[in-house]
Scaffold this active site. Structure first.
Site, short mmCIF file in Angstrom:
data_model
loop_
_atom_site.label_atom_id
_atom_site.label_comp_id
_atom_site.label_asym_id
_atom_site.label_seq_id
_atom_site.Cartn_x
_atom_site.Cartn_y
_atom_site.Cartn_z
N TYR A 115 25.81 -1.35 16.29
CA TYR A 115 24.70 -2.24 16.64
C TYR A 115 23.43 -1.48 16.30
O TYR A 115 23.22 -0.37 16.77
CB TYR A 115 24.69 -2.56 18.13
CG TYR A 115 25.71 -3.58 18.58
CD1 TYR A 115 25.67 -4.89 18.10
CD2 TYR A 115 26.70 -3.25 19.50
CE1 TYR A 115 26.60 -5.83 18.52
CE2 TYR A 115 27.62 -4.18 19.93
CZ TYR A 115 27.57 -5.47 19.44
OH TYR A 115 28.48 -6.40 19.85
N ASP A 143 25.71 -10.45 13.84
CA ASP A 143 25.71 -11.81 14.41
C ASP A 143 25.22 -11.84 15.85
O ASP A 143 25.45 -12.80 16.57
CB ASP A 143 27.11 -12.43 14.33
CG ASP A 143 28.16 -11.59 15.06
OD1 ASP A 143 27.79 -10.56 15.66
OD2 ASP A 143 29.35 -11.96 15.01
N HIS A 233 32.45 -13.32 16.28
CA HIS A 233 32.30 -12.44 17.45
C HIS A 233 33.25 -12.84 18.58
O HIS A 233 32.90 -12.78 19.77
CB HIS A 233 30.85 -12.45 17.94
CG HIS A 233 30.40 -11.16 18.56
ND1 HIS A 233 29.50 -10.32 17.95
CD2 HIS A 233 30.72 -10.56 19.73
CE1 HIS A 233 29.28 -9.28 18.72
NE2 HIS A 233 30.01 -9.40 19.81
#
Length: 366
Positions: A115, A143, A233
């Site tokens: 991330y 996403d 996700h």
């Protein structure tokens, strides 16, 4: 596991339509068995970025593994090592990348999920640590500029510690659930221009995780990504987004049209529960799949032994599918072995309208 832990792990966004669809979509892809083929010897192995795996499954970068088992991500590392596949280590792990890779077997390969932090120095530091620990690819999650509304998780106030993000001083909303609190460091300004900066930052392969349409798959290729993960996700972001297995064929078609076929490795995740699911994904163009919740629940019940066992089940089922479809090597699997005429037909059970049904019901009768 505890109620807050289960809420975090099992939750999807909003009405969880996409969470359910991820698995249900595989049921709309049917197999076409072939007969009278010599299938005495079956080889389930494959290569990802040149690294050999025993079969085309990787362990997805699921966060906060200690919610399921005290040994945390070590369970996944040990299970992956036992089955000769690759584990993708999460940014939001219960353990550090150093602690996880400390229990790997000789020659075992790891990838790292990222991330991107609003503080790029912290991002670079994590990338350097992953490289030092021997990680070979960087799966950049794209996403999640904001976490989806995972209502089961949002009702809980429990916030465990995540070790890789290095944001001990972050200010987050503890009342918004585990996911929202721990992800407050993620940069919502991340865009395609950042891929070049990430490539300069590391020699690891860059994989874009979270592709949900053909157009973005092509853009990933044009911006120099080495691979993509077709993923929503795990149904945890935007409800009513399509499943990975439904999006995969259009992605492969678009990459072929722009001349990128074979030049960028394509993976998918979401809803994989059987070896036949793995076979279907490979037939539709994926190099390998990632599995998340099956590994989590296996670890919750039995630790590393459970992870090893669930992976063995997937491998055995995949091998059976190969044999009964008349294939002896993974690279022989192709789209002529499946039919997907109904893949794009969605049959969604409408969520119960509580406000309509019970809005005028006296509390005493509820």
């Amino acid at each position: 596991m505890s109620a807050p832990a289960y809420a975090y792990i099992s939750s999807g966004s909003d009405d969880e339509v996409t969470l359910r669809e991820n698995h249900h979509a595989f049921g709309r892809v049917w197999l076409k068995p072939r007969v009278m083929v010599n299938v005495r010897e079956i080889d389930t192995s494959c290569e990802v970025f040149g690294y050999k795996m025993a079969f085309p499954v990787m362990i997805a970068p699921t966060a906060l593994a200690k919610l399921a088992h005290p040994d945390g991500e070590k369970c996944y590392c040990i299970g992956a090592g036992n089955q000769k596949i690759i584990q993708v280590i999460p940014t939001l792990g219960s353990l550090t990348v150093e602690e996880i890779t400390a229990v790997k077997q000789p020659g075992q390969i790891h990838f790292m999920q990222l991330y991107v932090n609003t503080d790029r120095k912290k991002t670079e530091n994590l990338v350097r640590r992953a490289e030092k620990c021997g990680c070979k690819a960087l799966f950049v999650t794209v996403d999640a500029p904001q976490m989806g509304r995972r209502e089961k998780d949002m009702r809980m106030k429990y916030v465990p510690e995540a070790t890789n993000q290095e944001d001990d001083d972050q200010e987050g909303n503890r009342g918004g659930g585990t996911a929202n609190y721990l992800s407050s460091f993620i940069d919502p300004a991340l865009n395609w221009a950042d891929i070049a900066a990430l490539k300069k930052m590391t020699s690891m392969k860059i994989v874009i995780k979270g592709i949900q349409c053909a157009e973005d798959a092509v853009l990933a290729y044009k911006h120099g990504a080495h691979g993509i993960v077709v993923s929503n996700h795990g149904g945890r972001q935007l409800d009513y987004s399509r499943s990975g297995i439904e999006t995969l064929p259009e992605v492969m078609q678009a990459l072929k049209k722009c001349g990128a076929e074979g030049k960028m490795e394509v993976f998918m995740d979401g809803g994989v529960r059987r070896g036949t699911d793995v076979f279907k994904a490979i037939a539709l163009g994926a190099k390998a799949v990632l599995v998340g919740r099956p590994s989590i629940y296996a670890a919750a019940g039995y630790g590393a032994k459970g992870v090893t066992r669930v992976l063995q089940l997937l491998k055995d089922e995949f091998r059976t599918a190969m044999m009964l479809c008349g294939t002896t090597r993974v690279n022989e699997i192709n789209d002529t072995m499946v039919t997907m005429k109904s893949l794009h037909h969605h049959y969604v059970a409408s969520p119960r309208a509580d406000m309509y049904e019970y809005g005028y019901t006296p509390f005493s009768k509820l």
